[in-house]
Design a protein around this motif. Sequence first.
Motif, PDB file in Angstrom:
ATOM      1  N   ASP A   1      76.150  10.262  -0.609  1.00 39.95           N
ATOM      2  CA  ASP A   1      75.671  10.430   0.761  1.00 39.95           C
ATOM      3  C   ASP A   1      76.253   9.295   1.604  1.00 39.95           C
ATOM      4  OD1 ASP A   1      74.259  10.299   3.198  1.00 39.95           O
ATOM      5  OD2 ASP A   1      72.435  11.102   2.301  1.00 39.95           O
TER       6      ASP A   1
ATOM      7  N   LEU B   1      73.407  17.555  -3.522  1.00 41.77           N
ATOM      8  CA  LEU B   1      72.739  17.191  -2.273  1.00 41.77           C
ATOM      9  C   LEU B   1      72.423  18.453  -1.477  1.00 41.77           C
ATOM     10  CD1 LEU B   1      74.827  14.087  -1.124  1.00 41.77           C
ATOM     11  CD2 LEU B   1      72.939  14.222  -2.779  1.00 41.77           C
TER      12      LEU B   1
ATOM     13  N   THR C   1      61.904  19.030   7.103  1.00 44.97           N
ATOM     14  CA  THR C   1      63.170  19.158   6.389  1.00 44.97           C
ATOM     15  C   THR C   1      63.606  17.769   5.940  1.00 44.97           C
ATOM     16  OG1 THR C   1      63.840  21.129   7.620  1.00 44.97           O
ATOM     17  CG2 THR C   1      65.577  19.877   6.531  1.00 44.97           C
TER      18      THR C   1
ATOM     19  N   LYS D   1      66.287  15.344   3.652  1.00 43.25           N
ATOM     20  CA  LYS D   1      67.544  15.216   2.931  1.00 43.25           C
ATOM     21  C   LYS D   1      67.227  14.917   1.473  1.00 43.25           C
ATOM     22  CE  LYS D   1      70.242  15.697   6.515  1.00 43.25           C
ATOM     23  NZ  LYS D   1      71.095  16.898   6.656  1.00 43.25           N
TER      24      LYS D   1
ATOM     25  N   ASP E   1      75.981   8.643   4.759  1.00 35.69           N
ATOM     26  CA  ASP E   1      75.055   8.094   5.756  1.00 35.69           C
ATOM     27  C   ASP E   1      74.151   7.026   5.154  1.00 35.69           C
ATOM     28  OD1 ASP E   1      76.079   9.757   7.750  1.00 35.69           O
ATOM     29  OD2 ASP E   1      74.692  11.376   7.247  1.00 35.69           O
TER      30      ASP E   1
ATOM     31  N   ASP F   1      69.350  20.146   1.752  1.00 30.81           N
ATOM     32  CA  ASP F   1      68.189  19.987   2.629  1.00 30.81           C
ATOM     33  C   ASP F   1      67.025  20.761   2.025  1.00 30.81           C
ATOM     34  OD1 ASP F   1      69.666  18.492   4.409  1.00 30.81           O
ATOM     35  OD2 ASP F   1      70.108  20.173   5.733  1.00 30.81           O
ATOM     36  N   HIS F   2      65.876  20.098   1.911  1.00 37.51           N
ATOM     37  CA  HIS F   2      64.696  20.732   1.331  1.00 37.51           C
ATOM     38  C   HIS F   2      63.583  20.783   2.366  1.00 37.51           C
ATOM     39  CE1 HIS F   2      61.659  21.822  -1.638  1.00 37.51           C
ATOM     40  NE2 HIS F   2      60.892  20.875  -1.131  1.00 37.51           N
TER      41      HIS F   2
ATOM     42  N   SER G   1      78.954  16.373  -2.012  1.00 36.12           N
ATOM     43  CA  SER G   1      77.608  16.896  -2.227  1.00 36.12           C
ATOM     44  C   SER G   1      77.461  17.539  -3.600  1.00 36.12           C
ATOM     45  CB  SER G   1      77.257  17.929  -1.150  1.00 36.12           C
ATOM     46  OG  SER G   1      77.982  19.134  -1.344  1.00 36.12           O
TER      47      SER G   1
ATOM     48  N   ASP H   1      63.591  13.032  -2.638  1.00 37.22           N
ATOM     49  CA  ASP H   1      64.016  12.426  -1.377  1.00 37.22           C
ATOM     50  C   ASP H   1      65.205  11.514  -1.675  1.00 37.22           C
ATOM     51  OD1 ASP H   1      64.189  10.377   0.750  1.00 37.22           O
ATOM     52  OD2 ASP H   1      62.353  11.288   1.509  1.00 37.22           O
ATOM     53  N   ARG H   2      66.315  11.737  -0.970  1.00 38.99           N
ATOM     54  CA  ARG H   2      67.524  10.946  -1.239  1.00 38.99           C
ATOM     55  C   ARG H   2      67.329   9.460  -0.988  1.00 38.99           C
ATOM     56  NH1 ARG H   2      72.257  13.973   2.056  1.00 38.99           N
ATOM     57  NH2 ARG H   2      71.398  16.066   1.684  1.00 38.99           N
TER      58      ARG H   2
END
Length: 595
Positions: A305, A369, A379, A381, A307, A371-372, A41, A396-397
Motif C-alpha cells: 500500500d 488488498l 468502507t 481499506k 499510501d 475495500d471492505h 494489490s 484493517d490495513r
Amino acid sequence: MAARSTALGRALSLACLLGLSVSGPGCAADADWPAFGHDASNANFSGLSLIDRGNVARLRPAWLFQTGVTGYFQAQPIMVDGTLYVSTTGNNVAALDARTGRVVWTYTHKARTEKIFGPPSNRGLAVSDGLVFQATMDGRVIALDAKTGAVAWDHEAVRPEEGETETASGLAQTLGGKPVQGSSRLGFKMPPLVAGGLVIVGVTGAGYGLHVEDERGGLDGGSVVGIEGGYGRRGWLAAYDAKTGAERWRWYVTKADGWEGDFVTATADGVPLHRDIAAEKAAAPANRDAWRVGGGSLWMTPAYDPDLGLIYLGTGNPAPQNFGLSRPGDNLYTMSLVALDLRTGQLRWHYQQVPHEEWGYDVASPPVLLDHRTADGRTVKAVASASKTGWVYVHDRATGALLARSEPLITHKNLYQPPSPEGTVVSPGPLGAVSWPPTAYDAARGLAFIQVRHGAATYTVKSVPGAPGRPEIRYTETSEAKGEPSFSTLTAVDLARTGRIAWSARAGSRLSGGTLATAGGLVFSGEEDGHLDAHDAETGKILWRFQCGAGISGPAITYALDGRQYVAVAAGGASFTKASGFGTGDALVVFALPD
C-alpha cells in the motif's frame, strides 16, 4: 443487462487498445501484466474484457514456447511493452515477443551449489525500470537488462548450506527405512516485489529442521517429518537496492526477545488450540534459544500500500515442523500476517493465525488488498489473507484489526488437536485449505476466487532408539488420512461485504496454480491433470477448458496487444504430480480468440 454491459466493456477495451481517447476497462493499465498479481494489490485481476463469457468458448492456442526444462514450472509470466518474461525451473529466464512467442533473449542460470531446499521451482519475476529481477533457489538476487538479458548485478544473499546442521551423531540415520537429511537450506521461491526503489524478497526452507523426504512425492512433493530438537533455520525478508543490489534492511520472522508470547489457549478468532500449556512452560527453561532456529519461511510476494508505506506478507511454520515441545510458547511471528514499513522493515502490526503451530498451516497465499464494507456501513481499506486453516481473514490495513472472517471454506475435523502416538486425523491437512497459489479478487463484484483443497492428514508421534548411549528420537510423521474425502473446489467468497460463500464448483482433479479474474466475467483456474478452465464469475459454471499437456501449477495472466487479448499459463506439472500419476512438461501456452 449483463450482456449489454459485457458488450460495452468489449467496445471500450477495443477502442482504448486502438489508441482512441476513451477510458474504461482494458486501457493502458490493463493491457500489460507488469508485476506478479498484476499490481501491488496482488488482486490477479485484469480490466480487459475482449474475451468474455459470450466468446470464451472460441479461445484457441495462439502460440507455445517450450523452455527445455521439464517439471515444477510454477512461474507467473510478466508482460511489459510487448515483451513477455518468464522464469523456469532452475531459474533460467526467457524474454519472448508477446505476440508470436519469438525468443528475444534467454538467460541460463548457473547455480553455485546443488544443495537447495526442495525441487528447483521458481514462481516468477519482477520487471521495473528496464531491469528484470529474480531471486533464486541457490540464494541469489539477480538483475538482468530487460532488453538484452545481460546481468546488471548479482547479489549472493545467502548460501543455502550456510549454517546448516548436519545429521547429529546421536540421531538415527534412518526413519522408516528412509535416510534422515540435514537441516533445511535457505533459498528463494517467491517473485520479488519492487517498490520505492527496493527489491523485496524472503527465504523459504527455514521451518523444517532435520527431516525425511519421501521419494514418491508424499503429500506435496516431499513429506517432511518433524524431528524433536533445534535443527531449523531462522526465516527472514530483506530489501535490496534496485540499482545496485546492496542490502538495505532485513527483518527476521522469529522474535529474538519474547517469541514465547502469552502462551494463549485459543486463536485470536476464538478457536481452542488444545495446548498443554503446563508442559510447554516446564520445557521453556531448556529451550530459551529456540527462536535462533525457529523457522518461518516466506513463500509468496507481499502486497504493498503506497499510501500507508506498508507491505503485507504471510509467514510460515515454526521449526521443527509438527513437533512443539522443543519450541515452547506462541512462536512469534511465525504463522502470521504481518505489516512492515517499506523503508525500514520495522514491524507495524501482526496477526498470528495459529500460535504454537503443529500442522503445517503456513500463511502462504499472497495477501490481497481490497475495500471492505463493515456492518455499520463504513468502507475500510483492508487486506485479506486466504488461509490453510479454512477461512479468509480480512483486516484493517493500517491497524491489523480483524474486520471479518469468512464462512468456512472446508469442513473441519479435530482442528488444532495435537499429534498423538495413536495418530490424530485433522482436517485440513498440511496442504491447506488454501496453500501458496494466489487468490483473484474482482472489486466490481466484491468476490474473491479461491482454489480450495478439501482433505485430511494423520499426525502421528513416533520414536526410534537413538545411537548407543543416546536418548530415543521422537518425531511426528504426517500422512494422508485414509478414508477421508479428498477433492478441490473453486470457491467464490464475498469479501467486500458479508464473507459468505457465493458459489463453489467441484473440480475433476486437484486445483493448483491460483486464479485469474477479468472484467469479461471470467475466472481462469488450473488443474493438476493439465486442464485450464474458464468459469463464469457469477455462477462458477465452466464455459471453456483446454488440456495443456501437463499439470497447471502456476497462475495464468492476461494481456492485450494491437486490439487482441491473450491468456498465458505455464504447464509443467509440479512436485506432487509424480505421486498422483500426472506427467510433467515444459510449455508456456498462450491463447487468443481466432482472427
